[in-house]
Design a protein around this motif. Structure first.
Motif, short mmCIF file in Angstrom:
data_model
loop_
_atom_site.label_atom_id
_atom_site.label_comp_id
_atom_site.label_asym_id
_atom_site.label_seq_id
_atom_site.Cartn_x
_atom_site.Cartn_y
_atom_site.Cartn_z
N GLY A 166 23.10 119.37 -35.94
CA GLY A 166 22.12 118.73 -35.32
C GLY A 166 22.16 118.83 -33.74
O GLY A 166 21.07 118.36 -32.99
N LYS A 167 23.19 119.61 -33.25
CA LYS A 167 23.10 119.71 -31.99
C LYS A 167 22.09 120.94 -31.52
O LYS A 167 21.25 121.72 -32.14
N ASN A 168 21.85 121.08 -29.92
CA ASN A 168 20.48 122.04 -29.75
C ASN A 168 20.93 123.23 -30.16
O ASN A 168 20.01 123.93 -30.62
N GLU A 181 34.62 119.59 -19.02
CA GLU A 181 33.07 118.62 -19.47
C GLU A 181 32.98 118.68 -20.78
O GLU A 181 33.51 119.59 -21.53
N ASP A 182 32.38 117.65 -21.34
CA ASP A 182 31.93 117.67 -22.66
C ASP A 182 30.61 117.86 -22.77
O ASP A 182 29.66 117.12 -22.37
N SER A 183 30.40 119.11 -23.13
CA SER A 183 29.04 119.69 -23.16
C SER A 183 28.45 119.73 -24.53
O SER A 183 27.40 120.71 -24.87
N ALA A 184 28.88 119.04 -25.27
CA ALA A 184 28.42 118.90 -26.87
C ALA A 184 26.98 118.84 -27.05
O ALA A 184 26.24 119.17 -27.97
N GLN A 185 26.43 118.16 -25.89
CA GLN A 185 24.92 117.79 -26.04
C GLN A 185 24.14 118.49 -25.15
O GLN A 185 22.81 118.20 -24.86
N ALA A 186 24.61 119.47 -24.35
CA ALA A 186 23.97 120.13 -23.23
C ALA A 186 23.99 121.46 -23.15
O ALA A 186 23.93 122.19 -21.98
N PHE A 225 32.32 122.46 -26.22
CA PHE A 225 31.01 122.48 -26.71
C PHE A 225 31.01 122.33 -28.66
O PHE A 225 31.84 122.84 -29.11
N SER A 226 30.14 121.52 -28.85
CA SER A 226 29.87 121.39 -30.49
C SER A 226 28.69 122.24 -30.93
O SER A 226 27.69 122.12 -30.36
N PHE A 227 28.69 122.91 -32.11
CA PHE A 227 27.68 123.52 -32.64
C PHE A 227 27.27 122.83 -34.10
O PHE A 227 26.95 123.49 -34.84
#
Ligand SMILES: *Cc1c(COP(=O)(O)O)cnc(C)c1O
Length: 373
Positions: free
Chosen positions: A188-190, A159-164, A183-185
């Motif tokens: 600008g991510k959530n 899963e690419d969960s970078a925006q979720a 995941f990305s942190f």
């Protein structure tokens, strides 16, 4: 001017705690691979509902390292194929090609803009080894169906969960559905750090230790190199700040949802199409975390100009689909009409934890006055 996202204001919401966290790290004398990282990894794994969280340097590395580890574990090799949505952010595609595997672009569902499980199934070949669904804009991909397809064909799921961060279906969070997730942190991510940071989540013990080794020069034991690894680490300052911000994530997501509800209920301009409620949104058992609120408009550039004239900054996620990028010129001959039509018409309205409801109302009015002057 209503900015698309005001990072300074967002971090000001917990400024004192962030400063205290940074000060704690400065004074600790320990800057890489210490207790702040351990604590954040434990907290984020618990948040996602997975056994492991492995901090890495950024979201792209998270995706790259999962595929690299699967190669080292013998599950796939160069030349194999991974299915990825044709309208994703370039990082999802880069993670595949960086590993010498072939990204097979599959069109999204035009309504949810997420990977279409039926299209995935028809793109599977003998070389397909994995599916890489992206929870684009904060909406969960149809994971129950994608996992069923993967199971039927013996494929892995990344899963690419970078925006979720925090999105879920029936309470099962993004990052806990697949065999692994990135995941990305990015700020600008959530859930954003004060610099670059990322993580992998997984329930697979063997995968977790392999990724830890790969991100640490390919080493399980100091000065002993099992793999030709890389240096990809989440440092103590970022980990400490992420632990602070994780506490506020759910409240901020709830606020994003309020803004999204306002937009969806009150933007009534027939020239502008709003995000559809997916089958998951229809039940209260699932959630969209509204990393971005996107609309579609045939006169997208005029709409963007109109909103700018009303003092509203908007962005385009994304102006050019992966197959039309110079970096992927070998895909230039292919046509992905669903992705192309999305990229031509899409526009992201401001949304975030510090956008006021009054500002959101201004945005609604400006959208509704488009084309009526
Ligand atoms: C941001 C993003 C990434 C990459 O994250 P970085 O931390 O910037 O490397 C990957 N995939 C998607 C969908 C993203 O939005």
């Amino acid at each position: 001017m209503i900015k698309f996202l005001e990072l300074k204001d967002i971090n000001s919401l917990c400024r004192d705690e962030l400063v205290a966290a940074c000060t704690r790290v400065v004074d600790s004398g320990w800057y890489i691979g210490g207790t702040e990282l351990q604590i954040f990894e434990r907290e984020f794994a618990a948040y996602c509902g997975t056994r492991h969280c492995i901090g890495v340097a950024n979201g792209l590395d998270a995706l790259v390292l999962v595929i690299r580890a699967w190669k080292e574990l013998g599950y796939m090799s160069e030349g194999d194929e991974i299915i990825v949505p044709s309208n994703t952010y370039i990082a999802s595609v880069l993670a595949i090609s960086e590993n010498g595997l072939v990204p097979v672009l599959v069109e999204p569902d035009p309504d949810t803009r997420n990977l279409c499980p039926m299209a995935v199934e028809s793109a599977i070949t003998k070389k397909t080894k994995a599916i890489l669904p992206v929870h684009l804009y904060g909406r969960m991909a149809d994971m129950p169906k994608i996992m069923a397809v993967a199971k039927r064909h013996g494929l892995l799921v990344l899963e690419d969960s970078a925006q979720a961060h925090g999105a879920h279906i029936d309470g099962k969070k993004a990052g806990s559905w697949g065999d692994a997730s990135g995941f990305s942190f990015y700020p600008g991510k959530n859930l954003g750090a004060l610099g670059d940071a990322g993580a992998v989540t997984t329930n697979d013990d063997k995968l977790a230790v392999t990724i830890r080794a790969l991100g640490n020069y390919g080493s399980y034991e100091k000065y002993k190199n099992t793999y030709r690894g890389v240096n990809s680490r989440l440092d103590e300052v970022q980990a400490a700040c992420l632990s602070v911000k994780l506490k506020y994530l759910d409240a901020q997501t709830a606020y994003r949802r309020e803004i999204a509800q306002l937009y969806s209920a009150t933007i009534t301009n027939p020239l502008i199409s709003l995000p559809v409620a997916s089958e998951f949104d229809a039940s209260s058992n699932s959630s969209h975390v509204w990393h971005v609120y996107t609309v579609l408009c045939d006169q997208r550039d005029e709409l963007q100009k109109h909103l700018a004239e009303h003092g509203i900054q908007t962005l385009i996620h994304y102006p050019i689909p992966p197959h039309q990028q110079q970096a992927y010129s070998e895909l230039a001959g292919h046509s992905y009409p669903v992705a192309e039509r999305i990229h031509q018409r899409i526009l992201s309205l401001p949304i975030g934890p510090t956008l006021s409801m009054a500002e959101a109302q201004v945005i609604v009015s400006a959208c509704n006055s488009f084309g009526r002057n």
